[in-house]
Structures are given as structure tokens and as C-alpha cells.
Write an enzyme that holds these catalytic residues in place. Structure first.
Site, short mmCIF file in Angstrom:
data_model
loop_
_atom_site.label_atom_id
_atom_site.label_comp_id
_atom_site.label_asym_id
_atom_site.label_seq_id
_atom_site.Cartn_x
_atom_site.Cartn_y
_atom_site.Cartn_z
N GLU A 86 0.86 -1.04 0.18
CA GLU A 86 -0.53 0.64 0.14
C GLU A 86 0.85 1.20 0.22
O GLU A 86 0.50 2.18 -1.09
CB GLU A 86 -1.40 -0.35 1.49
CG GLU A 86 -1.72 -0.71 1.47
CD GLU A 86 -2.43 -0.32 0.42
OE1 GLU A 86 -3.20 0.11 -0.37
OE2 GLU A 86 -4.07 -1.81 0.40
N ASP A 115 -4.39 -9.98 -8.89
CA ASP A 115 -4.51 -8.96 -10.05
C ASP A 115 -3.39 -7.94 -10.05
O ASP A 115 -3.28 -8.05 -11.94
CB ASP A 115 -5.54 -7.71 -9.08
CG ASP A 115 -5.39 -7.39 -7.37
OD1 ASP A 115 -4.32 -7.43 -7.39
OD2 ASP A 115 -6.18 -6.60 -7.04
N GLU A 143 -18.42 -6.53 -3.25
CA GLU A 143 -16.76 -7.03 -2.55
C GLU A 143 -17.18 -8.63 -3.61
O GLU A 143 -16.12 -9.23 -4.15
CB GLU A 143 -17.10 -6.84 -1.23
CG GLU A 143 -15.57 -7.23 -1.00
CD GLU A 143 -14.60 -5.50 -1.17
OE1 GLU A 143 -14.11 -4.76 -0.31
OE2 GLU A 143 -15.11 -5.19 -2.32
N GLU A 182 -11.99 -0.23 -10.32
CA GLU A 182 -11.64 -0.61 -10.48
C GLU A 182 -12.26 -0.26 -11.85
O GLU A 182 -12.34 -0.83 -13.03
CB GLU A 182 -10.98 -2.21 -10.22
CG GLU A 182 -10.00 -2.01 -9.57
CD GLU A 182 -10.19 -1.42 -8.41
OE1 GLU A 182 -9.45 -1.49 -7.02
OE2 GLU A 182 -11.43 -1.60 -7.47
N THR A 218 -0.92 1.56 -11.18
CA THR A 218 -2.27 0.59 -10.56
C THR A 218 -2.97 1.11 -9.13
O THR A 218 -4.00 0.67 -8.98
CB THR A 218 -2.05 -0.41 -9.62
OG1 THR A 218 -3.22 -1.73 -9.55
CG2 THR A 218 -1.92 -0.22 -8.43
#
Length: 881
Positions: A79, A226, A320, A338, A424
Site C-alpha cells: 500500500e 490482480d 465486494e 476498478e 495501479t
């Protein structure tokens, strides 16, 4: 800035900043917070995209002046890399661009880059492993493996956590000329590549950072993996290294062979990729259509995106997680970007105005359901419309950016977006970095790549005029067959094994059809390697041994049968529970924009049968606990009574306020700091007596949510709320009355949209993050008075809620799986599920077991001891999003 600065995040319901350590811990979700003004840094380059150059200049000065990176705090490497390091580099990229243009940032001298380099060095200790895979967490001040660091003991990390570093680290190296950052990121990627499953070319979700063994052997394109795939392709684009493209193409070929089952993307086992590992999908995979556009494979991108859009139209937001027949699996939605990202890239690729309509829907839903007085609140439950006091930094960093870019014309931009690649986290890195400070050899000569015979790789660097003809009918023709996939049909996925064998969609025996008294069924189980054991207490246990199956194909049928048993059990348990309810504040200045998650009651008015709900002003009762006759009935009459939990039964409180003339009741938890964000929701049980005399609705709010109403009373005196099964549209609430329309900030003004669309009315959270949106609903009774029946549940304990005495919920030392009422269940309807599943603990032994009572044949437990081939099943309910 008004409500939260310099905190890391805004808490939009309570209008204050979230500071780590001052709020109840949310577990790994808080690993993104480092007391470094996360949202400010994450949003820097968004300001320039939105043409807010003056605000950007002021924001950069704030970062330079106020942000401290030397905090004694443990943060997520993943993160911190994508949000903070990426944010600083993105800010630096646009700052030097603006400086070159000559009007703004003339004073700038690379300060953001200096901070990025400082942060890069603070992250490097995490890479002190023999494999080169980083530890998942690092202490900003003390690194890892020091007593003060409080980290360095972890053994596992997710594939995305270790494989989503190369863009930021390589950019830092290219900007500064310091090669060490790019070298470490490349080493981590090299290790993951070498550890891929060689026969399937897939990677697992979790890997041991010391040995390289796969801890979680399920594979997909969503949570946990991902952005690993995303960064392989984008590293090729940014750095020009062919080895990254070759690796991506190898993985992509495997994804399209095994995981892609259009329009679905389903997880499989890396060792047995023909076998699906779960029957649901998580929302993070919504990025994949956008990546497919970048790769040049447009058809499956359109198909998956359309399926996701239909799920959104059904629930207003993407849950989710959702099942293959499009029921809600996990109901939370933290405003993830996304899907907006993929919408933007599909519009760029096709020129189809349909995707502008999709974007318009996203904006309208955000304004209609997520907008609250101080910002935008995450959805606690897409089914009720209730909110969570949370606005992650990725909402401003990504969602705003992609939605603006979707509608922006070229003349709206002060720079050419095509000169940059998106990380991302949607940070901008200039493509000219590919020719700057190249200290790393371009070609990895140590690895052999498989030659792939796949025609769609011809288009990896497509000629857009050929591949994307900008013909609206092109995309529409692909979408058309999918237009009713969510609402009007229940497609049941056919496994690739069944397809290849031509055996049709049905295995020999479905879990929903199984009866232990049927000799034919027992014979089929035996052939599949599943046997029955009669226990001394009268129960029967199912045990699955793959090696005892008649053939390998029969063994796989057995594994599929056991998987269905787990899914069936989970679904039937959910059907026994009452869903959460909504408390919506409808008076000024809220106007229905704040929705709180409330626990239901097993007595009183059933709000699901009274769709209009109960609306009224709230009043605090005396005595506040509601355990004796109400002494201020004049204040309570025709109002919704607020009371404190404790000292007597919930049903007794309900009777007392009903007698005083209240039209409803809200019980507020007396446990200071409790919140639906961190505690499992539960339902209020009766008192063991007949409660038919209670006719008003009763709901339960945790302390934090209850305080939002109490604070509103203190500030505005008259506060009106709506108690309902699901939040209502504001137009419905006010029956046509004029109320303020809140549109997404001036940042998303769309004055020039008239030629496209009429004006509108009204992240990435890392895969390492261990939040689940599940809400375990249990029945709770208040503490009994002296002399009451002693078998009443303790007020602070949680127990699964059941419809009747035959329903059971079993746990043992290895696993917890909800029980069901029957051994078989009807075909699921095309409706969303009522509940999210309870969490299942990891299991370690080697066989699969199912227990149920012989007399009534409900499953009493499913104890899974899976062997290596089905280790993904054991984690089905514990996947970390």
C-alpha cells in the site's frame, strides 16, 4: 482539508480525520495508514488532471512542509508503495511538466522526488530475505527484524503484494539514477516467475517469502494476484524490456485457457487448472477488462465488463464478492474504482458512447447513494444502502480521475495524457523514463520462455485502426448476447473438464439432490471416493478420499460434490438469518444521505413486509435504558424512541416504549466505540415468551452509529429518521419536494457534455488486507432480570440465528461452517442472497468430511480436511480482499 487534514483519511459520516491508533483497529486495513497524510499525497496528480493547478501547487507545498515519513509505525509495503511512493512520483512527474510549461511550479526543485527517495530507502529493509520477496510490512522508522520494528516475523505475502513494485521502484531509479530500487523490484518479480506452476503457468494467491512455496494454491485475476499481471504488461510499456511482455503473454495464455469462462473469470487450482476453486468472484477483478484493452484483446474485455455492469445495475454498486449466478456473496462496497477504470479504457478503445452512459450511471449512483455531507461514504451493504464511515484515498486518486478522463475532451486537458502510463493507483509516470538512466540489462537471458501459438498475441501492440474500428456496433454486437445474463437467467457454469468430456452440465450427483437413505446415491458416492461413517451419537459423517475413487475423473466429481456441499451449506445458513436493516436520516441537513447499518429484531414489525418503512422524529426516553415505565411519554408519543442497551430484555424495552406511544425503537449499544465497521452485526432476540403483542419495529445500532444520531440531535434538535429494510431513494422520501442536488464537486463539472450526454443530477485496497465484508448475524438477548429463565443468551455473546430448533451451527477445532435445515435444497432462484457467508477457518488435515443428523438429515457440519489438490477450497470463506 476542512474536516480531516493532516489525517490519512476522511471519515465522511463523522466529519473528521481517521488517525491510526485513535480509532478502533480495523486490522490489516489500517496498514495503509502511516500518519503521512495519505489522501493528500495520493491525490496530488489528480488535481492536475482536473486542471486544478493552483490547488496542486498549494498541495505540494503542504506535503513538503508538513508530511513526516520517519514515523514509528508499521505499514503495508504494498500500500505504501502504490499510494505514497506512487503519489510522490506522480506528483513529481506532473510538477516538472508544469514547470517546463513556464507558468506554475517555477519554484519547484525536485522536493517530492527527494521525499520519494527517502521513502524508497525506508521500504528497502523489507527486501532482506533470501528469496528477494519483500516482507509484507515494514516499520517506517526501524525497518524490520528489530525489536522496535514490531515486524519481520511474517512468513507469507500475496503475489500482488510482492509483484506490484516494479513501476514505482523502476521510476524512482530512472528519475534519480540510483539503480538499487529497480534491482530489488526485478528480483522479486524474477522469483515469482521462477516459482510459477510450470504445467499451468499460473501463480497462486499467497507465497512463502522464505521458501517460495505456494501457501494458497488457488489462482485468479482478482484479490491477491490482480496487479501482478497488470505490472508485467505495464513494465514492458514503461521500461521496454521484452522479458516482461513474454512473461505476461505466458500468463495471459493460461488465464484465457483456464480462468476465463466468458463472461465470468473464475478461480482455479494451479495444479489442476481444469477444476474451479470457488463459485464466486471478487470485485477487484473488475480491473481486468481494462488490462485486456491494453493487451489488445477486446472481445472478452467487453463481455466481462458488460456482465459486471449488469451486476452494478442490479445492486447500484459492485458487491465486494458475488456468485456465479449473481447473488451477493459479500455485500460491502468501499467505493472501488476498478470498474470505472475499465470503463474508461473501453471507451478509449471503442469510441462507443455506450461507455459514457455507463460512466453517467456510476456518477449518478455515487451522488444518489454514497454522497454524504462531508464527502462520499463507502457502502456497508449494497442491499440495504447503509454506509460505512470510510472514504479510502483511492476514491479521490482513481475514481475521480478515471471518471473525469472518461468525459474530458482533449482540449479540457492541459497536457497529453497519452505521454504517461497509469500505475495501479492511477498515478502518472512519463513514458520517457524508458530511455533514462538505463542501468539494468534489458533482456533476462536466464529464463526460457514457452513459444505460444496464439493468434491473439499478434495484437499485443495493436494498430488501433484495425483492431478498434471506432464502430459502436462492434462493441454492441458483443454485448447483445449478454444483455439479460443477470436478471433473466441463472447460468450455471460448466467446468472445463465437463466441456472437454462432453458430459454435459451435470455431474453424477449434485449436493442439493443427495439423500443419505438412497442406495443409488451411496453407490455414486463410493465411485467418487466418498464414503459414509456412522457415528455413535447417531450422526453420519461424509469422508472423501480421492485415492479411493474409481478413476481420476470420478475423484474430481467427488471434489466438486464436496465443494457443492460447502456452498449449499453456506447458502442455506444465510437463508435462515434475517438481513441487516437501514436507519436513514432524512431531516436537514442530511436529506437521506446518511444511512446506518442496523441489526434487526426477531420480534415486532417485519420491515421487509412493510416496504414504506417507519418514519418519524427521534426522541430520547427516560429512563434511558427503557427497562421500566417511560416517564416522558409526551416526548415519545408518535416518535421513534432512542434507548440504551442493557439491564433488561430487548422485548421488555419494546413493550415499554410501545405503551408510551412510540412508533418504533432504536437500541444503541452501551459498549463505547463499538461499530458495525469492526463488529459482526447481530439480531435482537425475544425473551422466550410470546412477542406477538409487539407491533412496532425495533432496530439495533452499535455505539458509533448511534452517536451519529445523538450528535445530530445535539446540533439540530429535530432529527427525523426512516427505519426500513433498504435505504430509499431521496425522490421517494420527499415525494417530489425540492431538495438540494449534490453533484460530484466542481472537479467533475461537465459543462461540455451536452454534445455527449445531458448533465447529471444529483482500490485499491490491497489484496494483503484481511478485511471481509461478511456480517455474521447472530441472535442476542438482553441480560435477564433476576428470576428470568437462565437459558437466555448472555447480552454480549453472539450465536447464529436459526429458524427453528432443528437448525444447528457446528464448530470444531479445525473449521466452522454454517449448518443447514435440509440435506437437499431447491435450485437457487435468480435473486440476490440475503447474507454474506460466515468466515471459515483454515483447515489442515487431509480428507473431506461432512456430518449431518440421521433422523432429520440436516447437515450438522462440514469438516474439510482437504489434500493438496483442493487446498483452495479450504480457504473459500477466508479469502482476503
Amino acid at each position: 482539508q476542512e474536516h480531516a487534514y493532516p489525517a490519512d483519511e476522511l471519515m465522511p459520516l463523522t466529519c473528521r480525520g481517521r488517525v491510526r491508533g485513535q480509532e478502533p483497529s480495523r486490522g490489516d486495513v489500517d496498514d495503509a495508514l502511516g500518519k503521512f497524510s495519505l489522501t493528500l499525497i495520493d491525490t496530488l496528480d489528480t488535481l492536475v488532471v482536473l486542471n486544478k493547478t493552483k490547488e496542486f501547487e498549494e498541495a505540494v507545498k503542504k506535503v513538503i512542509k508538513d508530511v513526516n515519513l520517519d514515523n514509528d509505525i508499521v505499514v503495508s509495503v504494498f500500500e505504501t508503495n502504490i499510494r505514497v511512493l506512487g503519489g510522490l512520483l506522480g506528483g513529481h512527474s506532473v510538477a516538472i511538466m508544469l514547470k517546463e510549461k513556464g507558468e506554475y511550479m517555477q519554484w519547484y526543485n525536485g522536493e517530492l522526488l527527494h521525499m520519494a527517495k527517502e521513502l524508497g530507502y525506508k521500504l528497502l529493509p523489507a527486501f532482506n530475505t533470501t528469496s528477494g520477496l519483500p516482507y509484507p510490512r515494514v516499520n517506517l522508522k526501524f525497518g524490520v527484524r528489530h525489536p522496535e520494528a514490531r515486524t519481520g516475523t511474517e512468513t507469507d505475502t500475496c503475489t500482488a503484494c510482492a509483484g506490484t513494485l516494479i513501476l514505482e521502484f523502476a521510476a524512482l531509479s530512472r528519475f534519480t539514477g540510483t539503480s538499487i530500487f529497480e534491482e530489488y523490484a526485478r528480483k522479486a518479480l524474477d522469483f515469482i516467475w521462477e516459482k510459477r506452476q510450470r504445467s499451468s503457468n499460473l501463480v497462486g494467491v499467497t507465497i512463502n517469502i522464505h521458501t517460495g512455496d505456494w501457501v494458497r494454491k488457488d489462482s485468479g485475476v482478482g484479490a491477491g494476484i490482480d496487479s501482478y499481471y497488470e505490472y508485467l504488461l505495464k513494465a514492458y510499456v514503461l521500461l521496454g524490456d521484452d522479458s516482461f511482455l513474454e512473461r505476461f503473454n505466458t500468463h495471459y495464455d493460461a488465464i484465457m485457457r483456464y480462468i476465463s469462462q466468458p463472461p465470468l473469470l473464475l478461480d482455479v487450482h494451479i495444479h489442476k487448472p481444469m477444476l474451479n476453486a470457488r463459485t464466486w468472484m471478487d470485485s477487484l477483478l473488475a480491473f481486468f477488462p481494462g488490462l485486456q484493452v491494453l493487451k489488445g484483446d477486446i472481445r472478452p474485455a467487453i463481455e466481462t465488463h458488460e456482465m459486471l455492469y449488469q451486476v452494478i445495475k442490479k445492486h447500484n454498486f459492485l458487491p465486494e464478492a458475488f456468485t456465479t449466478d449473481f447473488r451477493v456473496h459479500w455485500a460491502q462496497h468501499p467505493l472501488r474504482p476498478e470498474f470505472a477504470e475499465s470503463t474508461y479504457f473501453l471507451y478509449k478503445a471503442t469510441g462507443d458512447p455506450y461507455y459514457l452512459e455507463v460512466g453517467k450511471t456510476l456518477i449518478e449512483n455515487l451522488n444518489k447513494y454514497a454522497r454524504v455531507p462531508c464527502g462520499f461514504a463507502a457502502m456497508k451493504d449494497v442491499r440495504t444502502g447503509s454506509h460505512e464511515d470510510r472514504m479510502d484515498s483511492f476514491f479521490l486518486a482513481e475514481m475521480f480521475k478515471y471518471l473525469y478522463l472518461l468525459f474530458a475532451d482533449k482540449e479540457d486537458m492541459i497536457f497529453d495524457i497519452e505521454d504517461y502510463i497509469f500505475t495501479t493507483e492511477a498515478h502518472l509516470l512519463p513514458l520517457w523514463l524508458s530511455t533514462t538512466n538505463q542501468t539494468i540489462p534489458k533482456k533476462n537471458t536466464t529464463t526460457e520462455y514457452t513459444e505460444l501459438d496464439d493468434s491473439n498475441f499478434d495484437w499485443t501492440c495493436p494498430n488501433t485502426q484495425i483492431l478498434f474500428p471506432n464502430d459502436p456496433m462492434f462493441a454492441q454486437s458483443i454485448r447483445e448476447p449478454l444483455k439479460n445474463v443477470v436478471d433473466k437467467s441463472c447460468p450455471r457454469g460448466i467446468s472445463r473438464v465437463e466441456e472437454s468430456l462432453g458430459s454435459g452440465p451435470k455431474p453424477p450427483l449434485r449436493a442439493r439432490d443427495f439423500m443419505a437413505s438412497n442406495p443409488e446415491h451411496l453407490e455414486i458416492l463410493k465411485k467418487m471416493g466418498v464414503s459414509l461413517i456412522h457415528l455413535k451419537d447417531g450422526r453420519v459423517q461424509l469422508v472423501q478420499h480421492a485415492v479411493q475413487a474409481a478413476s481420476s475423473l470420478d475423484a474430481e466429481d467427488g471434489l466438486r460434490f464436496m465443494q457443492e456441499m460447502i456452498e449449499l451449506s453456506s447458502q442455506q445458513q444465510k437463508e435462515q438469518q434475517l438481513p441487516p436493516r437501514a436507519v436513514q436520516i432524512v431531516s436537514h441537513p442530511f436529506f437521506g444521505r446518511v444511512v446506518l447499518t442496523a441489526g434487526p429484531a426477531q420480534f415486532g414489525m417485519d420491515l421487509s413486509k412493510h416496504k414504506a418503512g417507519t418514519r418519524g422524529f427521534v426522541a430520547t426516553i427516560k429512563p434511558y435504558n427503557g427497562c421500566s415505565e417511560i416517564t416522558n411519554p409526551e416526548a415519545v408519543k408518535e416518535k421513534i424512541a432512542l434507548m440504551q442497551r442493557g439491564q433488561c430484555m430487548f422485548a421488555e424495552k419494546a413493550r415499554n416504549i410501545q405503551k408510551a406511544g412510540a412508533i418504533g425503537g432504536i437500541v444503541i449499544d452501551d459498549n463505547e466505540g463499538s461499530s458495525s465497521d469492526t463488529a459482526p452485526l447481530f439480531q435482537m432476540a425475544g425473551d422466550g415468551k410470546n412477542t406477538d403483542d409487539i407491533t412496532i419495529p425495533m432496530l439495533f445500532l452499535f455505539n458509533k452509529e448511534g452517536n451519529i444520531i445523538l450528535d445530530a440531535i445535539r446540533e439540530y434538535e429535530a432529527v427525523e429518521v426512516l427505519l426500513s429494510d433498504k435505504a430509499k431513494d431521496r425522490a421517494t422520501i420527499f415525494k417530489g419536494k425540492m431538495i438540494p442536488n449534490y453533484i460530484i464537486d466542481s472537479n467533475l463539472e461537465m459543462e461540455n457534455m451536452d454534445q455527449k450526454l445531458s448533465e447529471n443530477d444529483s482500490h485499491k485496497q490491497n489484496s494483503e488486507e484481511a478485511t471481509s465484508a461478511s456480517q455474521d448475524v447472530g441472535a442476542v438477548s438482553e441480560e435477564p432480570e433476576e428470576g428470568e429463565n437462565s437459558d437466555v443468551t448472555d447480552p454480549d455473546s453472539l450465536a447464529p440465528a436459526h429458524a427453528d430448533s432443528d437448525s444447528v451451527s457446528i464448530s470444531n477445532q479445525d473449521s466452522y461452517v454454517p449448518g443447514t435445515d435440509e440435506a437437499s435444497a431447491p435450485e437457487p432462484a435468480c435473486t440476490q442472497g440475503d447474507h454474506q457467508p460466515q468466515e471459515q477457518k483454515p483447515e489442515t488435515e487431509s480428507n473431506s468430511k461432512v456430518n449431518w443428523d440421521n433422523k432429520v438429515q440436516p447437515m450438522e457440519s462440514i469438516l474439510a480436511d482437504w489434500n493438496e489438490d483442493i487446498e483452495a477450497f479450504e480457504m473459500m470463506e477466508k479469502d482476503e480482499l
